[in-house]
Design a protein around this motif. Structure first.
Motif, short mmCIF file in Angstrom:
data_model
loop_
_atom_site.label_atom_id
_atom_site.label_comp_id
_atom_site.label_asym_id
_atom_site.label_seq_id
_atom_site.Cartn_x
_atom_site.Cartn_y
_atom_site.Cartn_z
N LEU A 32 0.82 -1.22 0.00
CA LEU A 32 0.00 0.00 0.00
C LEU A 32 0.85 1.26 0.00
O LEU A 32 0.39 2.32 -0.45
N LYS A 33 2.08 1.16 0.49
CA LYS A 33 2.97 2.32 0.56
C LYS A 33 4.01 2.31 -0.56
O LYS A 33 5.08 2.90 -0.44
N PRO A 38 -3.48 2.71 -4.66
CA PRO A 38 -4.11 1.40 -4.49
C PRO A 38 -5.50 1.35 -5.12
O PRO A 38 -6.19 2.36 -5.21
N LEU A 39 -5.88 0.15 -5.55
CA LEU A 39 -7.18 -0.10 -6.15
C LEU A 39 -8.01 -0.97 -5.23
O LEU A 39 -7.59 -2.06 -4.84
N GLY A 64 2.03 -2.87 -11.25
CA GLY A 64 2.51 -2.42 -9.95
C GLY A 64 1.45 -1.80 -9.06
O GLY A 64 1.77 -1.05 -8.12
N ILE A 65 0.19 -2.10 -9.33
CA ILE A 65 -0.91 -1.50 -8.59
C ILE A 65 -1.23 -2.34 -7.35
O ILE A 65 -1.53 -3.53 -7.47
N PRO A 66 -1.17 -1.78 -6.15
CA PRO A 66 -1.64 -2.51 -4.98
C PRO A 66 -3.15 -2.72 -5.10
O PRO A 66 -3.89 -1.79 -5.43
N VAL A 67 -3.61 -3.94 -4.86
CA VAL A 67 -5.02 -4.27 -5.03
C VAL A 67 -5.59 -4.75 -3.70
O VAL A 67 -5.02 -5.64 -3.04
N ILE A 68 -6.72 -4.18 -3.31
CA ILE A 68 -7.42 -4.56 -2.09
C ILE A 68 -8.70 -5.28 -2.48
O ILE A 68 -9.56 -4.72 -3.18
#
Length: 308
Positions: A32-33, A38-39, A64-68
């Motif tokens: 996340l950092k 983030p998505l 490289g997208i943080p995914v939640i």
């Protein structure tokens, strides 16, 4: 449970009318950092789980997208409330908007995040976005619905393309109110295999998701009804069209050629001021399974390319 070995946890979600402590379970792919926005991925149903949209973690690898990922309240590993079955005053769009607000705040990303809502997740997501929430940067509405009547109208037209015996069985059970019968469920699979996911056998994420829904269909039964085009629940009157002009973030709209969210359904989203629409010619309701390479490139590029 999840198909993927991802860091996961719970955030408390206070719902005064729930009568008990509630939590939202989430999974995180990437960091996340990391410096990349983030998505958050909101699954459909209503009443499904993160499992059938979990392949969106591909965006971490490709862009490289943080995914939640998260299970909405009432589903999966989040708090279940079967005692609220049929309670339309409890299961509201606002409840899920509040849950999303709570999630991004508790995860510490409320200052900057993107949102992808698939199907019902996009209905909730568009309703969320018209409120112009602080921190929302970009929005993806994947195979979603701005007005439920459009979805029902499209479903009726698609139903007419099914084999005559299937149509007759569907009509018989809907008229008799026996949509909970195994016979009805079996013929509905014909519709789903054409207009929900055309990949056969079904991907494992879909199978696991269906298993969760079979255990507890409280949310789906209350908000939607017995099937995808026999809408009897509280979402029957859903209509966000008149408010779409309030969405102030760049938005990507997607759908498939064989989708229950036909062009006639998603075109209402063109009322969003800054919008791009992409159509998937070989897909139904789940291009992330049916045309994954093209789908994830388009979504990933949209989220990372400032020229959009």
């Amino acid at each position: 449970m999840s198909e993927y070995n991802l860091p996961h946890g719970d955030v408390d979600f206070h719902v005064s009318s729930a009568g008990k402590r509630c939590k939202t379970h989430y999974w995180i792919s990437g960091e996340l950092k990391s410096g990349n926005t983030p998505l958050v991925v909101a699954h459909g149903g209503p009443g499904s789980t993160h499992l059938y949209v979990a392949t969106h973690i591909e965006l971490t690898k490709t862009h490289g997208i943080p995914v939640i990922l998260y299970d909405q309240i009432g589903n999966g590993l989040s708090t279940h409330l079967p005692e609220k079955r049929g309670d339309a005053d409890f299961w509201t769009v606002q409840l899920f908007i509040d849950e999303l607000d709570n999630l991004v705040e508790k995860l510490g990303i409320s200052d900057s995040y993107d949102l992808l809502g698939h199907s019902w997740g996009g209905m909730m997501g568009s309703s969320f976005a018209v409120r112009q929430p602080k921190g929302l940067r970009r929005l993806v509405l994947a195979s979603s619905v701005a007005r439920m009547q459009d979805w029902m109208d499209a479903g009726q037209k698609l139903q007419k393309g099914l084999p005559q015996d299937v149509q007759a069985t569907i009509s018989k059970h809907e008229a008799a109110g026996t949509t909970d019968s195994q016979d009805y469920e079996q013929v509905m699979e014909v519709f789903y295999s054409r207009h929900i996911c055309r990949v056969q056998p079904l991907p494992s994420g879909f199978i696991l998701d269906n298993e969760w829904m079979a255990q507890d269909n409280t949310v789906y039964h209350t908000m939607n009804g017995p099937s995808e085009f026999h809408i009897q629940g509280s979402l029957k009157t859903f209509d966000v069209v008149s408010e779409l002009h309030k969405i102030n973030v760049v938005t990507l709209v997607t759908n498939g050629r064989y989708d229950g969210a036909q062009d006639s359904v998603v075109k209402k989203f063109l009322n969003i001021p800054k919008v791009k629409w992409v159509h998937f010619a070989e897909s139904s309701h789940t291009p992330h399974y049916e045309e994954p390479e093209r789908y994830f490139k388009i979504v990933g590029d949209f989220l990372t390319d400032d020229s959009f």
